[in-house]
Motif scaffolding. Sequence first.
Motif, PDB file in Angstrom:
ATOM      1  N   GLU A 278      35.585 -89.056 -68.878  1.00  0.00           N
ATOM      2  CA  GLU A 278      36.341 -89.521 -67.708  1.00  0.00           C
ATOM      3  C   GLU A 278      37.089 -90.815 -68.005  1.00  0.00           C
ATOM      4  O   GLU A 278      38.227 -90.997 -67.580  1.00  0.00           O
ATOM      5  CB  GLU A 278      35.377 -89.739 -66.537  1.00  0.00           C
ATOM      6  CG  GLU A 278      36.091 -90.094 -65.231  1.00  0.00           C
ATOM      7  CD  GLU A 278      35.127 -90.232 -64.067  1.00  0.00           C
ATOM      8  OE1 GLU A 278      35.611 -90.519 -62.948  1.00  0.00           O
ATOM      9  OE2 GLU A 278      33.905 -90.054 -64.266  1.00  0.00           O
ATOM     10  N   TYR A 279      36.463 -91.747 -68.738  1.00  0.00           N
ATOM     11  CA  TYR A 279      37.063 -93.047 -69.023  1.00  0.00           C
ATOM     12  C   TYR A 279      37.218 -93.239 -70.528  1.00  0.00           C
ATOM     13  O   TYR A 279      36.513 -92.602 -71.336  1.00  0.00           O
ATOM     14  CB  TYR A 279      36.210 -94.190 -68.467  1.00  0.00           C
ATOM     15  CG  TYR A 279      36.114 -94.206 -66.969  1.00  0.00           C
ATOM     16  CD1 TYR A 279      37.104 -94.815 -66.200  1.00  0.00           C
ATOM     17  CD2 TYR A 279      35.033 -93.618 -66.310  1.00  0.00           C
ATOM     18  CE1 TYR A 279      37.034 -94.839 -64.809  1.00  0.00           C
ATOM     19  CE2 TYR A 279      34.957 -93.636 -64.919  1.00  0.00           C
ATOM     20  CZ  TYR A 279      35.950 -94.237 -64.187  1.00  0.00           C
ATOM     21  OH  TYR A 279      35.872 -94.253 -62.822  1.00  0.00           O
ATOM     22  N   LYS A 306      42.914 -94.287 -66.739  1.00  0.00           N
ATOM     23  CA  LYS A 306      41.499 -94.639 -66.819  1.00  0.00           C
ATOM     24  C   LYS A 306      41.127 -95.233 -68.184  1.00  0.00           C
ATOM     25  O   LYS A 306      40.136 -94.851 -68.802  1.00  0.00           O
ATOM     26  CB  LYS A 306      40.623 -93.410 -66.521  1.00  0.00           C
ATOM     27  CG  LYS A 306      40.764 -92.915 -65.095  1.00  0.00           C
ATOM     28  CD  LYS A 306      39.759 -91.821 -64.791  1.00  0.00           C
ATOM     29  CE  LYS A 306      39.835 -91.416 -63.317  1.00  0.00           C
ATOM     30  NZ  LYS A 306      38.861 -90.404 -62.952  1.00  0.00           N
TER      31      LYS A 306
END
Length: 429
Positions: A278-279, A306
Amino acid sequence: MNEIKCPNCGTIFSIDENNYVAILNQVKNEEFAKEVAKELTNIEQQYAKDLSLVEEKSNSLLKEELSNYEKKLLELQAKIAANEQEKQLALNSIENQLKAELNNKELFIKELQAKEALIQKENELENNKVMAFKEKEVEQLKNELMAYKTTKELEKQTLKEKYEDKIKEKEEMVAYYKDLKAKQSTKMIGESLELHCENEFNKIRMSAFPMAYFNKDNDTSIDGTKGDYIYKEYDENGLEIISIMFEMKNENEETNNKHKNSDFFKKLDKDRHDKKCEYAILVSLLEADSDLYNNGIVDVSYEFEKMYVIRPQFFIPIITLLRNAALKSMQFKKEVALMKQENIDITNFEEDLLKFKDSFGKNYDLASRKFTSAIDEIDKAIKNLEKTKESLLSSEKNLRLANNKALDLSVKKLTKNNPTMKDKFDELK
């Protein structure tokens, strides 16, 4: 010629046109002059009468106004005399009041001067007492100030010695790290930063992140590239809370070609997507003099979604921040997952309905195109029939005209301008 009859004797005279006109004008001018003179006389007489009346009225009005003016003048003179008397009385009254007030003020000033002298004496006595007290206070404050300065000098000397020891320790540490970096290759420098981050994480792994996965990324099966570390955390139901792709970057200070943090953004973003994280976080010691990267956590999501750049001291804080934010959103994720599980039949029904609608739409589109094509063919056939109809109607009109011409044809018309044929037909008759 014009004729004129004498009004006295009745004799008739004959005169030409010019003389007649001259006599007529003469008569007219004399009569007109008489009338004008008479009218002027009347006007002058009337003017004289009017002027006399106006003068009489003016004199009467003037006398009346003069009489009124004289009366008003007498009244004003009487009022002025009365005002002068009142003014004099008022002046006398004011003068008396001023004299009385002046006497009162002189008495009041004398009283004030007496009180002022008394107060001055009292103030002198009080000032002497205050000055003595103030001198004592000043002396006491001087003593306290000397004691304070002595204390501060001692504290300053103590702090100076303390910070000199700390500076000496820091200088020794800097010298040690410089010597360590000089002995390391570029790869070893990067590995030392990775080892530092791994050690920092492992110190608090069991207390802060007991359910977390944090290991090196050794999977190069996708395009032959990989990140440095992957952090993932799941809840008790196996639902992912957060996932982060880490990249650690450092370089030797002696290196001529200095790298920038932005040189690694694209690869880090690709590794994040390839490993479905996700990051993406770049832990970097590059651009050591940059105010941007030295102030804390830097959000570079304006270039890559992100993604953050941090110094090593923010390694644990950024994991904590992102993890806490993800935990707050987990309730919503669970509710979404539950709703998806409960509504799977509805989803399948919607998918089947969409497939049916898509299939029906395609069949309808095909039938619509064929129907439109058939309509176009019918329209073309109708146009062709209309053209044929117009051609037939045109032919019928031409035949009708030819028939009329044939019916109108006769022997007389044929032999009208042909004497030979006319003679032949006459012989036949």
